[in-house]
Each structure stands twice: as C-alpha cells, then as structure tokens.
Scaffold this motif. Structure first.
Motif, mmCIF file in Angstrom:
data_model
loop_
_atom_site.group_PDB
_atom_site.id
_atom_site.type_symbol
_atom_site.label_atom_id
_atom_site.label_comp_id
_atom_site.label_asym_id
_atom_site.label_seq_id
_atom_site.Cartn_x
_atom_site.Cartn_y
_atom_site.Cartn_z
ATOM 1 N N SER A 93 0.819 -1.224 0.000
ATOM 2 C CA SER A 93 0.000 0.000 0.000
ATOM 3 C C SER A 93 0.849 1.269 0.000
ATOM 4 O O SER A 93 0.365 2.352 -0.315
ATOM 5 C CB SER A 93 -0.936 0.026 1.212
ATOM 6 O OG SER A 93 -0.183 0.111 2.389
ATOM 7 N N VAL B 190 0.053 -2.755 -8.029
ATOM 8 C CA VAL B 190 -1.012 -2.077 -7.283
ATOM 9 C C VAL B 190 -1.445 -0.752 -7.933
ATOM 10 O O VAL B 190 -2.583 -0.321 -7.802
ATOM 11 C CB VAL B 190 -0.606 -1.898 -5.797
ATOM 12 C CG1 VAL B 190 0.444 -0.812 -5.630
ATOM 13 C CG2 VAL B 190 -1.828 -1.620 -4.931
ATOM 14 N N SER C 12 -7.571 -1.596 -2.990
ATOM 15 C CA SER C 12 -6.723 -2.067 -4.097
ATOM 16 C C SER C 12 -5.575 -2.943 -3.588
ATOM 17 O O SER C 12 -5.189 -3.901 -4.258
ATOM 18 C CB SER C 12 -6.207 -0.894 -4.920
ATOM 19 O OG SER C 12 -5.634 0.053 -4.094
ATOM 20 N N THR C 13 -5.049 -2.634 -2.404
ATOM 21 C CA THR C 13 -3.973 -3.473 -1.852
ATOM 22 C C THR C 13 -4.501 -4.875 -1.564
ATOM 23 O O THR C 13 -3.848 -5.878 -1.899
ATOM 24 C CB THR C 13 -3.411 -2.837 -0.556
ATOM 25 O OG1 THR C 13 -2.944 -1.526 -0.861
ATOM 26 C CG2 THR C 13 -2.268 -3.654 0.018
#
Lengths: 223, 295
Positions: free
Chosen positions: A101, A153, A117-118
């Motif tokens: 992240s 990511v 999203s992580t």
C-alpha cells in the motif's frame, strides 16, 4: 511501448555494457530479455527505470523520451512502471500490506482506496491471508509474490522484471511466471530479464537476446 | 495521508529506533540551549540592576562637618540652576546613618561600636544625561569641588558605564559561546539524521525505485531533525526553569536584595518562544542538510 534508438552505455574504462541497441517491445507484449551474465540485461533495465542514464542514444517509453526528465519527473515516471527485482526489495520493517500500500500512500490516495486495491492485488497473488506478516516471515516465493503485488497495485501499463525467479526453485518459478502471464493477459506490457532458458521455453514468448551488450539472433527470435 | 503526517509518523518511529544516539543529540541541543538560556537569564537580571543603578543618584557631594547651612543652601541653589541637574536631595548625617542601618542590618553593630556617627552629610544629585553627557558632568563636578563646604565628590556614572560595557562584552561572549555550542548541536543532529539515513538505506532505495516523491523520501529526516531540536530546546527550558526556581528559592532574596531589584526576573514568553523556535529551526536545518544525501 518500449523503444531504444542506438542506445549505448559505457562505464569508466570505456567498456560497452550496451552497444548501439535498437529494440522495440510493443504495447501489450510479453517479451524476455536473455543472455549470459554481463550481456547487458540488467543495464538495459536500469536504463529503463532511469537508475542510470544512457551514454548515447535514446530510450522511449510510452512515446516519451526519457533522456531529459527532471528529478521529480523521473519519480513520477517510475510510478507508472511496475518493477520486480531478483532480491524482492521489500521494506523489512513494514508488513506485507504496508509494503504494497506504500506506493499508493505516497501518492495521497484515499485510505479506503489504498485498502481496497492493496487487498485485491494481494488476493490476486494469493497472499490475502498474510497481510500483517513481515517479509522475513514469508518464503522466497511468497516474498516475490508480494513484490509483484507492489508492482501491480498502481495498475501500470508496463512491468519490468530483473531475474524475478533467480532466487526461487523451479516450481515457484513457474508459479511466478504464471502471474506474469496473467497480468499480460490483462493488457500489461511485460519485459522479463532472465537467463533461465527452460523457463523461457515453458512460457514461449518473444526473446530479445543480448551478448556483450549487443542484440543477437534478430528481433523476432524464440527459443 | 499528507506528506506532513507521513513524515511525522516515520520520524517518530525512526527516533524511537535510534535510541541512544537520539538521546545524545537531544542532550547536546539541551546543553547548548541551557547555556544560551542561562546567559539570557543572567543578562535580563543584570540589565535590570544596571538600569536601576544608572537611574539612581549619580553624583554624591559630601560636605565638611564644618559646612554651614548657608554653604549648603548656596550649593543646592547653584545645583538647581544647572540645566543638567534633574533633582537635588540633601541627606543629613543622621539620615545617612539610618539608611546604612536599614540597608545593612547585619552591620548595625559596627555603627553602634564606633560611637560617633561616621557618615558625612551629603547632597545627592540626579543628572539629566541628555544635557551634555559625561563631559558636562565632569565640568559640574570640578566646579562644585571648589565651592565652600564641599569635602569630596563621587561621580559613579562613569564606572557604571564601564560596567555596562563589560556586561555587554560578557553577553556577546556568552552569545558566541552559545552559538558555537548550537553549531555543535546542529552537527550532532545532522550526524544522528545521517545515521538514520544509513540505517534505512535499503528502504530509501526502494522508495526511490517505486517513484516516491522526494518530499516523502526526505520529509521524515527533516522532521526527525526538527523533533530532535524541539525536544532538546524543551528539555533545556525545563532545566532552566528548575534551576531558576531552585536558585531563586535559595539565593533569590539575597541576590535581589544586594542588587536592589526587588525580585529576580525569569525569561519572558518571547524569550521562551524564541528558544523553542531556535531549537526547532536548528534541528530542521540540520535534518534538511543531512537529508540532501538522498539524491
């Protein structure tokens, strides 16, 4: 996606690490960069990541000439490229989640978006159950999967990998290559430097062969 | 998360990790600022005493025991006619004795043992310094010395001004010493920040490779220096406060009594804030310089 024009790199003694290299990797392509040790694979990747600058010639990525970028522009460019290293390069004091992240965090993305999203990308590499582990608590294969998650990511259009399976056994290497194939299937351009010919044969994509800093075997060769 | 929040968080973690080296750095800054604060404190109080002394009677004209009332009145009249004289006050022998006994009660026995009152009568003159300054006062002193009934003249403004000069020099020397100590403190902070940089070199390399903005890469080190400086200055202010309160409890009334300033004065809010900002500034500057090693 990637184009080099008469690209050369020399070091102190005037010895060429790369000599008059003209190559192209198309958008959405998966290509291997191979050759013996000292062939210039890592040098080319360092030039593509702007860790070094060319002695002569041009490097063009995504239609943009990288020769004249300023310091802050270099950092902005790097955020658009995913990079996977042989030694994983994970921050040992941060958890797996934080390692991945982090890239979004320094971009000032909202916390909720960072988390979502992580988690998604860690789930994709199969590590959603190790979010709070530290890198040293993971196996080599798992650490490389974290590095791949970090590279992806930000959803880059280009992923570069320098010997990403160099520290892994054959089974794990195939597992990692499958991840690269999957990301390529989603439209990401992938350039992987490796000297593992078996792996290249197994994946079966275009190969750019280097030897003593020069391209050999033509631009369309396969093993 | 903003770069400030991120830098604060990372700097705090780094400080906790650095442990002893951070303590050495905070200690060095604290010593520099205790020195500076000490000089400020002494300076503020000495200045107060000097101001009072400078405003006090500046010329004492002692009279012979044989001086007549006419001599005294004529002298007072002459003095009042001088443009540079602001105030004239006659102090009789008895008043002088009483004043001595009041100012130095522990020496009261000496005055009773002597028998006869040893103090001469005097005329205390306060001068307007703007009218001619020391040269005019010297002339007045010479003129008065020749008048009947006058035995001696003490004109103490000159040595007071010499004292002011000496105090100013001492204050400059103090500021210089504090400045040198602060420079040393800045180097110590920079060294500690460099150590942090070295300890986190792998992390920094990764941050650069993933494209972290330089503000995120360098920010934590600038904030680390800033925190070291701020904490050091705060420690110094606490130490100075404790020293001041201890000293003023033990010696305060005596010192203040001898100085004639009533009560010792502590640093004002401005000096407090300036010292704190100074610490933060020195630390941040050292952190900034050290963080330049990241290219």
């Amino acid at each position: 996606m990637i184009e080099t024009q008469s690209l050369s790199k020399t070091y102190g003694g005037g010895e060429y690490a790369l000599r008059d290299l003209n190559l192209k990797v198309d958008k959405g392509e998966f290509a291997f960069l191979t050759g013996p040790s000292g062939a210039g694979k890592s040098t080319l990747l360092r030039l593509l990541l702007l860790e070094e600058s060319p002695s002569e010639g041009e490097v063009i990525v995504g239609g943009r000439n990288l020769s004249h970028l300023k310091r802050d522009e270099i950092q902005a460019y790097r955020r658009t490229v995913g990079f996977v290293f042989q030694d994983f390069k994970l921050i040992q004091t941060k958890t797996i989640f934080e390692n991945v992240s982090f890239v979004q965090r320094v971009l000032g993305r909202p916390v909720e978006e960072q988390r979502r999203s992580t988690y998604q990308v860690l789930k994709w590499v199969g590590l959603q159950h190790r979010l709070n582990a530290l890198p040293r608590e993971l196996s080599g294969g798992e650490q490389q999967r974290v590095a791949i998650a970090r590279a992806l990511v930000n959803e880059p259009h280009l992923v570069l990998a320098d010997e990403p399976t160099g520290n892994l056994d054959p089974d794990l290497s195939l597992e990692i290559m499958n991840l690269f194939r999957d990301m390529n299937a989603r439209g990401t351009t992938v350039l992987v430097a490796t000297h593992d010919r078996e792996l290249i044969k197994w994946v079966g994509r275009r190969v750019i062969q280097l030897d003593h800093g020069e391209m050999v075997g033509g631009p369309e060769s396969r093993l | 998360m903003s770069v400030v929040g991120y830098s604060l968080e990372e700097a705090w973690v780094s400080l906790r990790r650095s442990g002893r080296s951070a303590l050495v750095s905070i200690g060095t800054i604290a010593i520099a600022f205790v020195t500076l604060g000490g000089f400020l404190l002494v300076s503020v109080n000495v200045q107060g005493v000097l101001d009072q002394w400078l405003q006090a009677a500046e010329m004492s004209i002692y009279l012979h025991d044989t001086a007549t009332a006419e001599d005294r009145l004529a002298l007072e009249q002459f003095l009042r006619s001088q443009p540079m004289v602001a105030e004239v006050e006659y102090v009789s022998r008895e008043q002088a004795l009483e004043k001595f006994r009041a100012d130095f009660p522990e020496l009261r026995d000496i005055t009773t043992g002597v028998g006869e009152n040893p103090f001469p009568s005097a005329i205390e003159v306060r001068l307007r310094t703007e009218n001619g300054g020391d040269a005019a006062a010297d002339n007045l002193s010479k003129e008065v010395a020749g008048r009947p009934g006058v035995s001696d003249i003490r004109y103490d403004r000159r040595w007071l001004q010499r004292l002011v000069g000496a105090v100013t020099t001492a204050r400059l020397a103090g500021a210089l010493a504090a400045g040198i100590l602060m420079l040393g403190a800045a180097f110590t902070v920079a060294a500690v920040v460099r150590l942090s940089l070295y300890a986190r070199r792998d992390e920094l390399e990764i941050m650069q490779l993933v494209g972290a903005p330089f503000s995120y890469i360098r920010g934590p080190f600038v904030v680390e220096g800033l925190l070291l400086g701020g904490i050091g200055a705060t420690v110094a202010l606490i130490v100075i406060s404790i020293l001041y309160s201890t000293l003023s409890r033990w010696l305060g009334s005596d010192l203040a009594g001898y100085g004639g300033i009533g009560q010792l004065r502590f640093l004002g809010i401005t000096e407090f804030v300036m010292m704190l900002l100074g610490g933060v500034g020195v630390g941040a500057a050292a952190g900034t310089v050290a963080s330049r090693a990241v290219r």
